[in-house]
Structures are given as C-alpha cells and as structure tokens.
Write a protein that holds these residues in place. Structure first.
Motif, PDB file in Angstrom:
ATOM      1  N   ASP A 131      44.011  -9.160  25.283  1.00 51.32           N
ATOM      2  CA  ASP A 131      43.501  -7.936  25.897  1.00 51.32           C
ATOM      3  C   ASP A 131      42.405  -7.361  25.012  1.00 51.32           C
ATOM      4  O   ASP A 131      42.674  -6.832  23.935  1.00 51.32           O
ATOM      5  N   SER A 132      41.174  -7.442  25.465  1.00 53.07           N
ATOM      6  CA  SER A 132      40.034  -7.007  24.654  1.00 53.07           C
ATOM      7  C   SER A 132      39.891  -5.497  24.586  1.00 53.07           C
ATOM      8  O   SER A 132      39.152  -4.981  23.746  1.00 53.07           O
ATOM      9  N   GLN A 133      40.551  -4.776  25.487  1.00 53.26           N
ATOM     10  CA  GLN A 133      40.439  -3.312  25.573  1.00 53.26           C
ATOM     11  C   GLN A 133      39.034  -2.852  25.975  1.00 53.26           C
ATOM     12  O   GLN A 133      38.700  -1.670  25.853  1.00 53.26           O
ATOM     13  N   LEU A 134      38.206  -3.775  26.451  1.00 48.76           N
ATOM     14  CA  LEU A 134      36.861  -3.404  26.892  1.00 48.76           C
ATOM     15  C   LEU A 134      36.912  -2.703  28.243  1.00 48.76           C
ATOM     16  O   LEU A 134      37.776  -2.988  29.069  1.00 48.76           O
ATOM     17  N   ASN A 135      35.971  -1.790  28.456  1.00 51.63           N
ATOM     18  CA  ASN A 135      35.787  -1.200  29.768  1.00 51.63           C
ATOM     19  C   ASN A 135      34.885  -2.137  30.567  1.00 51.63           C
ATOM     20  O   ASN A 135      33.692  -2.253  30.290  1.00 51.63           O
ATOM     21  N   MET A 136      35.448  -2.804  31.566  1.00 58.94           N
ATOM     22  CA  MET A 136      34.713  -3.828  32.298  1.00 58.94           C
ATOM     23  C   MET A 136      33.563  -3.267  33.130  1.00 58.94           C
ATOM     24  O   MET A 136      32.689  -4.006  33.584  1.00 58.94           O
ATOM     25  N   GLN A 137      33.550  -1.954  33.330  1.00 59.25           N
ATOM     26  CA  GLN A 137      32.465  -1.335  34.097  1.00 59.25           C
ATOM     27  C   GLN A 137      31.215  -1.116  33.250  1.00 59.25           C
ATOM     28  O   GLN A 137      30.134  -0.869  33.783  1.00 59.25           O
ATOM     29  N   TYR A 138      31.363  -1.199  31.936  1.00 58.78           N
ATOM     30  CA  TYR A 138      30.239  -0.993  31.032  1.00 58.78           C
ATOM     31  C   TYR A 138      29.560  -2.334  30.758  1.00 58.78           C
ATOM     32  O   TYR A 138      30.025  -3.120  29.924  1.00 58.78           O
ATOM     33  N   THR A 139      28.480  -2.594  31.461  1.00 59.11           N
ATOM     34  CA  THR A 139      27.742  -3.843  31.313  1.00 59.11           C
ATOM     35  C   THR A 139      26.275  -3.552  31.049  1.00 59.11           C
ATOM     36  O   THR A 139      25.816  -2.405  31.157  1.00 59.11           O
ATOM     37  N   PHE A 140      25.518  -4.588  30.711  1.00 53.25           N
ATOM     38  CA  PHE A 140      24.079  -4.410  30.539  1.00 53.25           C
ATOM     39  C   PHE A 140      23.414  -4.038  31.865  1.00 53.25           C
ATOM     40  O   PHE A 140      22.414  -3.315  31.890  1.00 53.25           O
ATOM     41  N   ASP A 141      23.951  -4.544  32.963  1.00 55.42           N
ATOM     42  CA  ASP A 141      23.368  -4.235  34.268  1.00 55.42           C
ATOM     43  C   ASP A 141      23.476  -2.744  34.592  1.00 55.42           C
ATOM     44  O   ASP A 141      22.583  -2.172  35.234  1.00 55.42           O
ATOM     45  N   SER A 142      24.571  -2.122  34.172  1.00 58.11           N
ATOM     46  CA  SER A 142      24.747  -0.701  34.469  1.00 58.11           C
ATOM     47  C   SER A 142      24.220   0.202  33.358  1.00 58.11           C
ATOM     48  O   SER A 142      24.270   1.423  33.469  1.00 58.11           O
ATOM     49  N   PHE A 143      23.719  -0.398  32.273  1.00 59.44           N
ATOM     50  CA  PHE A 143      23.125   0.363  31.174  1.00 59.44           C
ATOM     51  C   PHE A 143      21.622   0.439  31.416  1.00 59.44           C
ATOM     52  O   PHE A 143      20.909  -0.548  31.274  1.00 59.44           O
ATOM     53  N   LEU A 166      27.006   0.890  25.583  1.00 63.35           N
ATOM     54  CA  LEU A 166      26.262  -0.245  25.037  1.00 63.35           C
ATOM     55  C   LEU A 166      27.174  -1.166  24.236  1.00 63.35           C
ATOM     56  O   LEU A 166      27.097  -2.400  24.365  1.00 63.35           O
ATOM     57  N   ALA A 167      28.056  -0.608  23.421  1.00 64.39           N
ATOM     58  CA  ALA A 167      28.958  -1.432  22.621  1.00 64.39           C
ATOM     59  C   ALA A 167      29.866  -2.269  23.513  1.00 64.39           C
ATOM     60  O   ALA A 167      30.089  -3.462  23.264  1.00 64.39           O
ATOM     61  N   ASN A 168      30.392  -1.663  24.586  1.00 63.96           N
ATOM     62  CA  ASN A 168      31.225  -2.398  25.531  1.00 63.96           C
ATOM     63  C   ASN A 168      30.413  -3.456  26.274  1.00 63.96           C
ATOM     64  O   ASN A 168      30.911  -4.549  26.565  1.00 63.96           O
ATOM     65  N   ALA A 169      29.165  -3.123  26.600  1.00 66.32           N
ATOM     66  CA  ALA A 169      28.306  -4.085  27.307  1.00 66.32           C
ATOM     67  C   ALA A 169      28.108  -5.350  26.473  1.00 66.32           C
ATOM     68  O   ALA A 169      28.112  -6.466  27.001  1.00 66.32           O
ATOM     69  N   ILE A 170      27.926  -5.177  25.167  1.00 66.29           N
ATOM     70  CA  ILE A 170      27.771  -6.336  24.292  1.00 66.29           C
ATOM     71  C   ILE A 170      29.034  -7.184  24.338  1.00 66.29           C
ATOM     72  O   ILE A 170      28.995  -8.405  24.511  1.00 66.29           O
ATOM     73  N   GLY A 171      30.187  -6.517  24.204  1.00 59.53           N
ATOM     74  CA  GLY A 171      31.449  -7.252  24.231  1.00 59.53           C
ATOM     75  C   GLY A 171      31.686  -7.969  25.535  1.00 59.53           C
ATOM     76  O   GLY A 171      32.125  -9.135  25.559  1.00 59.53           O
ATOM     77  N   ASN A 172      31.397  -7.307  26.636  1.00 60.83           N
ATOM     78  CA  ASN A 172      31.583  -7.928  27.951  1.00 60.83           C
ATOM     79  C   ASN A 172      30.669  -9.127  28.143  1.00 60.83           C
ATOM     80  O   ASN A 172      31.067 -10.149  28.721  1.00 60.83           O
ATOM     81  N   GLN A 173      29.427  -9.020  27.665  1.00 60.98           N
ATOM     82  CA  GLN A 173      28.493 -10.138  27.811  1.00 60.98           C
ATOM     83  C   GLN A 173      28.901 -11.317  26.931  1.00 60.98           C
ATOM     84  O   GLN A 173      28.740 -12.479  27.323  1.00 60.98           O
ATOM     85  N   VAL A 174      29.442 -11.034  25.753  1.00 66.14           N
ATOM     86  CA  VAL A 174      29.945 -12.111  24.901  1.00 66.14           C
ATOM     87  C   VAL A 174      31.034 -12.888  25.639  1.00 66.14           C
ATOM     88  O   VAL A 174      31.048 -14.126  25.637  1.00 66.14           O
ATOM     89  N   ARG A 175      31.919 -12.179  26.308  1.00 63.52           N
ATOM     90  CA  ARG A 175      33.021 -12.837  27.019  1.00 63.52           C
ATOM     91  C   ARG A 175      32.523 -13.620  28.239  1.00 63.52           C
ATOM     92  O   ARG A 175      33.110 -14.626  28.613  1.00 63.52           O
ATOM     93  N   VAL A 176      31.435 -13.145  28.845  1.00 65.52           N
ATOM     94  CA  VAL A 176      30.854 -13.892  29.967  1.00 65.52           C
ATOM     95  C   VAL A 176      30.281 -15.211  29.461  1.00 65.52           C
ATOM     96  O   VAL A 176      30.489 -16.273  30.071  1.00 65.52           O
ATOM     97  N   LEU A 177      29.553 -15.151  28.352  1.00 65.53           N
ATOM     98  CA  LEU A 177      28.897 -16.345  27.820  1.00 65.53           C
ATOM     99  C   LEU A 177      29.870 -17.257  27.083  1.00 65.53           C
ATOM    100  O   LEU A 177      29.653 -18.466  27.000  1.00 65.53           O
ATOM    101  N   ASN A 178      30.940 -16.681  26.541  1.00 58.73           N
ATOM    102  CA  ASN A 178      31.925 -17.473  25.804  1.00 58.73           C
ATOM    103  C   ASN A 178      33.322 -16.923  26.091  1.00 58.73           C
ATOM    104  O   ASN A 178      33.839 -16.086  25.329  1.00 58.73           O
ATOM    105  N   PRO A 179      33.957 -17.360  27.164  1.00 54.67           N
ATOM    106  CA  PRO A 179      35.270 -16.833  27.557  1.00 54.67           C
ATOM    107  C   PRO A 179      36.348 -17.019  26.500  1.00 54.67           C
ATOM    108  O   PRO A 179      37.366 -16.327  26.530  1.00 54.67           O
TER     109      PRO A 179
END
Length: 455
Positions: A116-128, A169-182
């Motif tokens: 559980d990454s505890q990331l907010n999945m709604q915070y992405t680069f697309d919505s930033f 922004l911090a969550n967006a970075i984390g979410n994108q990392v998980r997209v590129l490397n699950p």
C-alpha cells in the motif's frame, strides 16, 4: 439481514447529525448506495468533483460512519455517473478509506503488488496544471519519475506556501513511478505519521523492524518535513533511513513550507542532506496559472462559468490552488441550493466569504503601458513631445484613465507623463469627458483599456 440501502440510511443519520442541513443536502443526500460485497461499499455520486470534494473535506466523518455501520476496515469505491439516461458510469476508488494512519510495517514485507503506497491516486501529472510558478519543480518531478534515484535531483526538496500544490506534485511523481515500474515500492507518508510510527516502534521495542521496512522502499515521499522540528529521536532515525536510501540510489522526495535554510530545530546534518539534491520552490499561482487551473477543473467537473466570473475569481483568489477549489465548490453548492445561475454577483458574494477581496492597485505606469499597447504607439511617444493627432488623442486618454483608475493627483500624473503641468492634465481630462458623451467608439476603447489595465 439489513440491505445495503438500510445500512447506508444508518450512515446518513450519523452524517446528518454531525453536519449542517445545507451541507448534508448538498453532498450526502443525493448519494445512492449500490452494493456492499466482500468488504467493499460502492456509492454512486453525480460527478468526480463530488467524490473528490467529499474525500478532501469529509472523509474522517464519512469513514467513522461507514466503520460504525458496515464494520472496521470497510473499503469504499465511488461510482461516478456519466450519463443519467443510459446509467453509464465509471469506478473511482477512495484514496483515503480505509485510513491507514499507522501503516503496518512489522513482520514479513508485502510484495510490490500488494504494498500500500498510501498515494492519492487522483494526484497525477495530468491533473497538475503547469505554469511558471511550478515549472522547475514539475520538470524535475517528471525526470525523477522516469529514473528515480538516478538523477541529480536526489533528494528533491519541494517547498512553498500552503495550498500551492506541493503534495499534489509529490504524489504525481510517485504515481508516475508506479505506472512506469509497477514493481517499485513507493511510499507516501506525512511527517506526522512517520513520527507516530517511530513512537509506536519505540514503545514496542521494534525499531529494527521499523528501519528494515523503510530500507526496502524505492521511492520515499515525506510530506511536511518541517514537523520533524524539535523531535530528536525521530530526526536521528530518519537520518539513518535517509543515508541508507540515498547510498542505495533510492529516491527521496521531501515537501516543506519553507526552504531548508529557514528550518528551525532541525539537526544540521539533516539540513545538509536536504540540500544535496535540488531545492525547488512552488510559488503562489500567478493570474495565468490560476485561470488555467479554473478552466481545467471546470472541464473535468462539467461546470460552466462565464468569462467574467472566471476572470473575477482568478483575479481575487490569489494565495493557493486550495482556495480556488474551495471557491468552485462553494459556487456549485450555492447555485444548487438556491437554484440560481452562477453569475458575477454570486461569485462576488462567495469569494468575499473565502478571501479578502483587495482592490487592485493600478498605477499611472500601468495605464500608460495599456494605452500605448491599445493604440499601438510607443510609450516614449506618449510621454514625449510628439503632438501628432494620433499621439495626442492617446495621451488625452492616458490622462483621463490615470485620474479615473489611480489615486494619483493631477500633479503626479503630469509629472509621470513627461513633466506636464496640472493645467494640461486637467484640460485633457475635461476634453475626454466631453467626447465620451457623444462618442460610442471612444467609450468602447476606454472600456477595453480599463479591462486590460485591471487584468
């Protein structure tokens, strides 16, 4: 056995008892319970905006009600209604329920797939929404997401005032990392939660397990690092975690409300490490960014606002993105509850209750610049001795608007317009006033220039 409708009705009773009638009617009364299976409650809401607003403002109360009625550990998903005619919708998992305020990190470590990454999945680069105030931090964040731990931005220290988008922004970075490397183990944790975890581990004599857990993280995001101030034990432990991860080429991302140099009661050895990578400020949004944020949220949530309302909100809600979101939510709530259109009058009413509306301070220089641009003449020509008909007309307009839009005296206006006398300024003002009575084209030009000056 109670049906999901009956159980949700019990939740609604709890919510209604703890909220004002208007808030309950606006946000919770329209919710439709769809199903409760395998510990997952599905609630249907009218839009993604409603789900996000509830998540950001009422999730502690909602989670308490759900846990009391459905049981501790119940998970929540929203079904966002897209087309009321066909009933089409999309699923949106809650980013905050169940609430894991003290993440379990003892014992065997979960795999990346179940972690559980505890990331907010709604915070992405697309919505930033990108803009000049956040350009450096966002650019660094994108680079980190592609190669976490392998850039010069380690740690990435993001700082700025409250509500400017650091956490997003911090969550967006984390979410994108998980997209590129699950398989990457990404963890978002607030400084306060880290402190509580450390205290719990200390009381239970499980500090080695605590350290072992954090040493398995590939990307560690710590929010509001300023709350480590004065906590020696917490700082010492974080120092060792920081060193291990940094030396292992793991990525650290820290957010703070001020730059490292202004942090008090933080050990010097930690401050030194905070400065190793990149310190990037996220500034308060400027007018252009504020307007783009409003337009983006309007498109996302299906809200229609006139240009004058968008401009008014963007001009007056200046401090944070959070305030902009609050204004949009309040406008929507007022419009729905009072059954009226969102016009400029309603916007003025709502904004005045959220922020202090400051009259914009217009200067003579602002006026001169806008007049020169409108008539496509050089500023030096307006303030110089050129007496051509075109330049003289523009100069008269500049005198008139300087008196109308600024607090400057006639003498001050004359001085800034090429050291002209009080009498010259007054003559120009009276001339423009007399022309405005019968010249609709001039009135239109004056209005256009005034609008440009105030923007």
């Amino acid at each position: 056995m109670q049906t999901v409708q009956q159980q949700w009705a019990a939740c609604q009773t709890i919510l209604a008892d703890n909220l004002t009638a208007s808030v309950y009617r606006m946000w919770f009364a329209p919710i439709v319970p769809l199903q409760y299976e395998n510990g997952v409650l599905v609630l249907q809401v009218k839009s993604q905006f409603v789900a996000e607003y509830i998540e950001e403002n009422y999730i502690p109360l909602l989670s308490a009600a759900i846990y009391r009625v459905f049981g501790q550990g119940t998970k929540l998903e929203y079904r966002v209604l897209i087309d009321s005619t066909s009933g089409a919708g999309t699923m949106l998992p809650s980013a905050a329920l169940p609430h894991a305020g003290s993440q379990q990190f003892f014992g065997s470590q979960p795999s990346a797939n179940t972690f559980d990454s505890q990331l907010n999945m709604q915070y992405t680069f697309d919505s930033f929404i990108a803009g000049e105030p956040n350009k450096l931090a966002r650019t660094a964040g994108v680079a980190i997401a592609k190669q976490p731990g392998s850039t010069a931005f380690n740690p990435l220290f993001i700082y700025g005032g409250s509500g400017v988008g650091k956490t997003h922004l911090a969550n967006a970075i984390g979410n994108q990392v998980r997209v590129l490397n699950p398989q990457a183990r990404v963890l978002y944790v607030s400084a306060n939660t880290f402190k509580l975890q450390y205290q719990e581990a200390t009381k239970s004599n499980r500090i080695p397990d605590f350290l072992n857990f954090y040493q398995t993280i590939d990307v560690l995001i710590v929010d509001d690092i300023q709350y480590f101030a004065g906590l020696k034990g917490t700082q010492d432990t974080f120092f060792h975690i920081f060193n291990y991860l940094q030396q292992s080429r793991k990525q650290l991302i820290l957010t703070c409300d001020r730059p490292p140099i202004e942090l008090k009661e933080i050990e010097e050895r930690l401050l030194t490490r905070f400065k190793w990578g990149l310190s990037a400020e996220v500034k308060r949004p400027d007018y252009e960014l504020r307007r783009n944020i409003l337009l983006s949220k309007m498109r996302r949530d299906g809200i229609v606002l006139s240009d004058d309302v968008v401009d008014f909100v963007a001009q007056n809600v200046r401090d944070s993105v959070r305030d902009l979101e609050g204004v949009l939510a309040s406008l929507l709530a007022h419009s729905t509850l009072t059954d009226r259109d969102i016009d400029l009058k309603l916007a003025e009413q709502v904004v005045s209750h959220i922020v202090a509306i400051q009259p914009q301070q217009v200067t003579v220089s602002d006026v001169i610049s806008s007049v020169a641009q409108h008539y496509n003449v050089p500023v030096k020509a307006l303030t110089g001795q050129n007496r051509s008909r075109e330049i003289s007309h523009a100069r008269h307009v500049a005198f008139y608007l300087s008196k109308e839009l600024t607090d400057s005296s006639l003498t001050e206006i004359g001085f800034k317009m090429g050291r002209r006398t009080h009498a010259t300024v007054l003559h120009s003002i009276m001339l423009v006033k007399s022309q405005l009575e019968f010249d609709p084209v001039l009135r239109q030009h004056i209005a256009q220039i005034e609008s440009a000056v105030r923007h």
